[in-house]
Design a protein around this motif. Structure first.
Motif, PDB file in Angstrom:
ATOM      1  N   ARG A   1     -17.129  -6.971   2.595  1.00 11.50           N
ATOM      2  CA  ARG A   1     -16.448  -6.280   1.508  1.00 11.50           C
ATOM      3  C   ARG A   1     -15.980  -4.918   2.017  1.00 11.50           C
ATOM      4  O   ARG A   1     -16.597  -3.880   1.758  1.00 11.50           O
ATOM      5  CB  ARG A   1     -17.394  -6.123   0.321  1.00 11.50           C
ATOM      6  CG  ARG A   1     -16.667  -5.774  -0.974  1.00 11.50           C
ATOM      7  CD  ARG A   1     -17.567  -5.876  -2.186  1.00 11.50           C
ATOM      8  NE  ARG A   1     -16.789  -5.656  -3.396  1.00 11.50           N
ATOM      9  CZ  ARG A   1     -16.109  -6.599  -4.012  1.00 11.50           C
ATOM     10  NH1 ARG A   1     -16.104  -7.823  -3.543  1.00 11.50           N
ATOM     11  NH2 ARG A   1     -15.416  -6.307  -5.107  1.00 11.50           N
ATOM     12  N   GLU A   2     -14.871  -4.907   2.757  1.00 11.50           N
ATOM     13  CA  GLU A   2     -14.363  -3.673   3.366  1.00 11.50           C
ATOM     14  C   GLU A   2     -13.873  -2.712   2.284  1.00 11.50           C
ATOM     15  O   GLU A   2     -13.381  -3.136   1.235  1.00 11.50           O
ATOM     16  CB  GLU A   2     -13.197  -3.991   4.314  1.00 11.50           C
ATOM     17  CG  GLU A   2     -13.480  -5.064   5.362  1.00 11.50           C
ATOM     18  CD  GLU A   2     -14.433  -4.591   6.457  1.00 11.50           C
ATOM     19  OE1 GLU A   2     -15.080  -3.536   6.292  1.00 11.50           O
ATOM     20  OE2 GLU A   2     -14.554  -5.307   7.482  1.00 11.50           O
ATOM     21  N   ASP A   3     -13.989  -1.430   2.570  1.00  8.11           N
ATOM     22  CA  ASP A   3     -13.400  -0.430   1.673  1.00  8.11           C
ATOM     23  C   ASP A   3     -11.887  -0.496   1.781  1.00  8.11           C
ATOM     24  O   ASP A   3     -11.348  -0.674   2.867  1.00  8.11           O
ATOM     25  CB  ASP A   3     -13.851   0.983   2.082  1.00  8.11           C
ATOM     26  CG  ASP A   3     -15.254   1.273   1.571  1.00  8.11           C
ATOM     27  OD1 ASP A   3     -15.680   0.623   0.601  1.00  8.11           O
ATOM     28  OD2 ASP A   3     -15.933   2.135   2.157  1.00  8.11           O
ATOM     29  N   ILE A   4     -11.221  -0.337   0.659  1.00  9.56           N
ATOM     30  CA  ILE A   4      -9.760  -0.256   0.708  1.00  9.56           C
ATOM     31  C   ILE A   4      -9.357   1.052   0.029  1.00  9.56           C
ATOM     32  O   ILE A   4      -9.930   1.447  -0.983  1.00  9.56           O
ATOM     33  CB  ILE A   4      -9.074  -1.479   0.052  1.00  9.56           C
ATOM     34  CG1 ILE A   4      -9.396  -1.574  -1.445  1.00  9.56           C
ATOM     35  CG2 ILE A   4      -9.503  -2.775   0.735  1.00  9.56           C
ATOM     36  CD1 ILE A   4      -8.673  -2.719  -2.135  1.00  9.56           C
ATOM     37  N   VAL A   5      -8.377   1.738   0.629  1.00 13.87           N
ATOM     38  CA  VAL A   5      -7.978   3.060   0.139  1.00 13.87           C
ATOM     39  C   VAL A   5      -6.516   2.996  -0.299  1.00 13.87           C
ATOM     40  O   VAL A   5      -5.610   2.812   0.522  1.00 13.87           O
ATOM     41  CB  VAL A   5      -8.151   4.134   1.235  1.00 13.87           C
ATOM     42  CG1 VAL A   5      -7.727   5.502   0.695  1.00 13.87           C
ATOM     43  CG2 VAL A   5      -9.598   4.165   1.722  1.00 13.87           C
ATOM     44  N   GLY A   6      -6.299   3.089  -1.607  1.00 12.73           N
ATOM     45  CA  GLY A   6      -4.971   2.910  -2.170  1.00 12.73           C
ATOM     46  C   GLY A   6      -4.077   4.137  -2.033  1.00 12.73           C
ATOM     47  O   GLY A   6      -4.565   5.248  -1.809  1.00 12.73           O
TER      48      GLY A   6
ATOM     49  N   PHE B   1      -2.256  -0.069   0.540  1.00 12.85           N
ATOM     50  CA  PHE B   1      -3.592   0.476   0.795  1.00 12.85           C
ATOM     51  C   PHE B   1      -3.898   0.321   2.282  1.00 12.85           C
ATOM     52  O   PHE B   1      -3.288  -0.497   2.973  1.00 12.85           O
ATOM     53  CB  PHE B   1      -4.672  -0.202  -0.059  1.00 12.85           C
ATOM     54  CG  PHE B   1      -4.884  -1.664   0.181  1.00 12.85           C
ATOM     55  CD1 PHE B   1      -5.696  -2.117   1.221  1.00 12.85           C
ATOM     56  CD2 PHE B   1      -4.277  -2.613  -0.646  1.00 12.85           C
ATOM     57  CE1 PHE B   1      -5.903  -3.471   1.433  1.00 12.85           C
ATOM     58  CE2 PHE B   1      -4.473  -3.976  -0.426  1.00 12.85           C
ATOM     59  CZ  PHE B   1      -5.289  -4.400   0.613  1.00 12.85           C
ATOM     60  N   HIS B   2      -4.833   1.150   2.778  1.00 14.40           N
ATOM     61  CA  HIS B   2      -5.298   0.904   4.143  1.00 14.40           C
ATOM     62  C   HIS B   2      -6.750   0.458   4.097  1.00 14.40           C
ATOM     63  O   HIS B   2      -7.464   0.707   3.118  1.00 14.40           O
ATOM     64  CB  HIS B   2      -5.064   2.113   5.061  1.00 14.40           C
ATOM     65  CG  HIS B   2      -6.020   3.252   4.873  1.00 14.40           C
ATOM     66  ND1 HIS B   2      -5.714   4.372   4.118  1.00 14.40           N
ATOM     67  CD2 HIS B   2      -7.267   3.460   5.350  1.00 14.40           C
ATOM     68  CE1 HIS B   2      -6.750   5.205   4.138  1.00 14.40           C
ATOM     69  NE2 HIS B   2      -7.699   4.682   4.876  1.00 14.40           N
TER      70      HIS B   2
ATOM     71  N   PHE C   1      -4.344   6.981  10.155  1.00 10.84           N
ATOM     72  CA  PHE C   1      -3.401   6.794   9.047  1.00 10.84           C
ATOM     73  C   PHE C   1      -4.136   6.621   7.716  1.00 10.84           C
ATOM     74  O   PHE C   1      -5.107   5.879   7.614  1.00 10.84           O
ATOM     75  CB  PHE C   1      -2.509   5.578   9.302  1.00 10.84           C
ATOM     76  CG  PHE C   1      -1.541   5.358   8.176  1.00 10.84           C
ATOM     77  CD1 PHE C   1      -0.330   6.032   8.136  1.00 10.84           C
ATOM     78  CD2 PHE C   1      -1.866   4.502   7.118  1.00 10.84           C
ATOM     79  CE1 PHE C   1       0.542   5.857   7.076  1.00 10.84           C
ATOM     80  CE2 PHE C   1      -0.993   4.333   6.054  1.00 10.84           C
ATOM     81  CZ  PHE C   1       0.207   5.016   6.039  1.00 10.84           C
ATOM     82  N   HIS C   2      -3.620   7.285   6.681  1.00 12.82           N
ATOM     83  CA  HIS C   2      -4.236   7.253   5.353  1.00 12.82           C
ATOM     84  C   HIS C   2      -3.161   6.925   4.312  1.00 12.82           C
ATOM     85  O   HIS C   2      -2.138   7.611   4.229  1.00 12.82           O
ATOM     86  CB  HIS C   2      -4.853   8.628   5.060  1.00 12.82           C
ATOM     87  CG  HIS C   2      -5.765   8.640   3.863  1.00 12.82           C
ATOM     88  ND1 HIS C   2      -5.293   8.565   2.580  1.00 12.82           N
ATOM     89  CD2 HIS C   2      -7.122   8.719   3.761  1.00 12.82           C
ATOM     90  CE1 HIS C   2      -6.313   8.608   1.739  1.00 12.82           C
ATOM     91  NE2 HIS C   2      -7.439   8.700   2.427  1.00 12.82           N
ATOM     92  N   ALA C   3      -3.389   5.873   3.551  1.00 16.35           N
ATOM     93  CA  ALA C   3      -2.355   5.374   2.626  1.00 16.35           C
ATOM     94  C   ALA C   3      -1.941   6.426   1.600  1.00 16.35           C
ATOM     95  O   ALA C   3      -0.777   6.470   1.186  1.00 16.35           O
ATOM     96  CB  ALA C   3      -2.843   4.111   1.922  1.00 16.35           C
TER      97      ALA C   3
ATOM     98  N   VAL D   1      -1.793  -2.538   4.231  1.00 16.48           N
ATOM     99  CA  VAL D   1      -1.478  -3.770   3.510  1.00 16.48           C
ATOM    100  C   VAL D   1      -0.593  -3.439   2.303  1.00 16.48           C
ATOM    101  O   VAL D   1      -0.858  -2.483   1.569  1.00 16.48           O
ATOM    102  CB  VAL D   1      -2.775  -4.467   3.038  1.00 16.48           C
ATOM    103  CG1 VAL D   1      -2.469  -5.756   2.292  1.00 16.48           C
ATOM    104  CG2 VAL D   1      -3.694  -4.741   4.228  1.00 16.48           C
ATOM    105  N   THR D   2       0.480  -4.212   2.133  1.00 15.04           N
ATOM    106  CA  THR D   2       1.377  -4.022   0.993  1.00 15.04           C
ATOM    107  C   THR D   2       1.183  -5.167   0.009  1.00 15.04           C
ATOM    108  O   THR D   2       1.191  -6.332   0.410  1.00 15.04           O
ATOM    109  CB  THR D   2       2.847  -3.989   1.469  1.00 15.04           C
ATOM    110  OG1 THR D   2       2.976  -2.936   2.420  1.00 15.04           O
ATOM    111  CG2 THR D   2       3.792  -3.739   0.321  1.00 15.04           C
TER     112      THR D   2
END
Lengths: 249, 249
Positions: free
Chosen positions: B42-47, B62-63, B99-101, B6-7
């Protein structure tokens, strides 16, 4: 008694317009607060124009009579020390005693900023009208040209405005796009109450296909305000320039 | 399990940076609030990166892993409905599970905005560093070129940063002026803690005549941080782009 012409700019978001009002914080009140701190007296200031709540100004002029001897070149810095971040004094010059910021104004230029993207911009919030639908700037520009010349603009005056003399001359009226930013620039000898916002709202009706360029000419000729019924929001509007005759200074 | 890249963009003024913190409102927390409203979890988001308090982002990635079936093209609009005006989701695409942001980021581009006028601008407040002294953009640009290439940037890392691996490669480093706005653009494979702000602060020392272009090269060679001691304020800094290899998606 000296007469000083002061030029300021301001971000209008936090203010109920320029002119002093009871029970509402305005730009003029903040300026007078600063004047009082710097000159030791709450001098009257006479603005070039009213502006609506939320409207911005890249250039706004007022005149102020004072006995104080502060040099013109020192006044901007001194006032800015006491002004909030959203108001700045740009310059000051001494003018003849009879000079009047409103009466001697020959005209004004406004710009109306539209951020035209499907997704709102965090950076233009409050500083442009965020319009998510397709906008063809060339169509808008063609429509905007219909405003050029001398017309009776009574159809473009909001309720509450003075309908005594509604003839105005528009000398510039154009729309241009730069990336997602669409800007309407309009210059004239004077503007009625909310006139630029109603003109812009009308252009947006044209953009949406609900009005043709010819309709704008018809509205101007007939003065039928029922067809120019949309007022664009205040926060996209900027007073951009105020024109004076150098000889009047 | 889907993996979504997500951008977003955001105005950082109101936030204590991107990453979630206890007892401080952050961009990530606001995004997670919106995710929870839209996806019901409440999903984890990884910036892709940390950003400091007050720093802005024109583009941030972030993914997020989710079982939810919402189509990618619908997610931005849905999230934006629940986001405050200063954060906007620009796009979403599905990427492979691995894939990792952050790990797959090949590099980033930052811009640092300096509003260089004797008088502060109400419109750039919080969005650029308002620097009132003379600035020669060409001098700054010559100095900025010294950062190009692969160097040990330990002198440009703030206290608290990880000094384990401080070698970075800078592929773009230039200063340009447009009216009163001076912009420093810097692109590299990675940045140390507060590195861009210290680089910018160092350029401003050079602009003030307190440092020469050669001094920048000396600081890079010796790693002597005592000479690169100024950190430009956060509110002029924008994360501008994050680079990925299309093959990693």
């Amino acid at each position: 008694m000296r007469n000083l012409l002061v030029t300021i700019c301001y971000k209008g978001t936090a203010y109920h317009g320029y002119q002093v009002q009871k029970n509402a914080v305005t730009v003029a009140e903040k300026v007078q607060d600063a004047v009082e701190r710097v000159l030791g007296r709450r001098e009257d200031i006479v603005g070039c124009s009213r502006t609506d709540t939320g409207v911005h100004a890249n250039m706004y002029c007022f005149h102020m009579k004072t006995e104080h001897s502060i040099p013109c070149e020192r006044l901007p810095g001194a006032l800015n020390t006491f002004l909030p971040f959203d108001i700045a004094v740009l310059s000051c010059r001494e003018v003849r005693p009879a000079f009047h910021a409103r009466y001697h104004s020959l005209g004004k230029e406004y710009v109306y900023k539209i951020f035209n993207s499907r997704i709102r911009s965090p950076f233009w919030e409050g500083l442009a009208y965020q319009y998510p639908y397709a906008l063809d700037a060339e169509t808008l520009d063609r429509c905007a040209q219909r405003f050029l010349g001398t017309h009776d603009f009574r159809a473009f005056c909001a309720a509450g405005g003075d309908l005594h003399d509604t003839v105005r001359t528009i000398t510039e009226s154009r729309v241009a796009r730069e990336g997602d930013l669409v800007t309407y620039t309009v210059r004239g000898d004077g503007f009625l109450y909310k006139m630029v916002r109603i003109m812009t709202g009308t252009l947006l009706l044209a953009a949406a296909g609900r009005l043709a360029a010819d309709d704008i000419s018809v509205i101007l000729e007939t003065g039928d305000r029922s067809r120019a019924c949309r007022t664009a929001p205040a926060h996209g509007l900027y007073l951009n320039r105020v024109f004076y005759n150098e000889a009047d200074f």
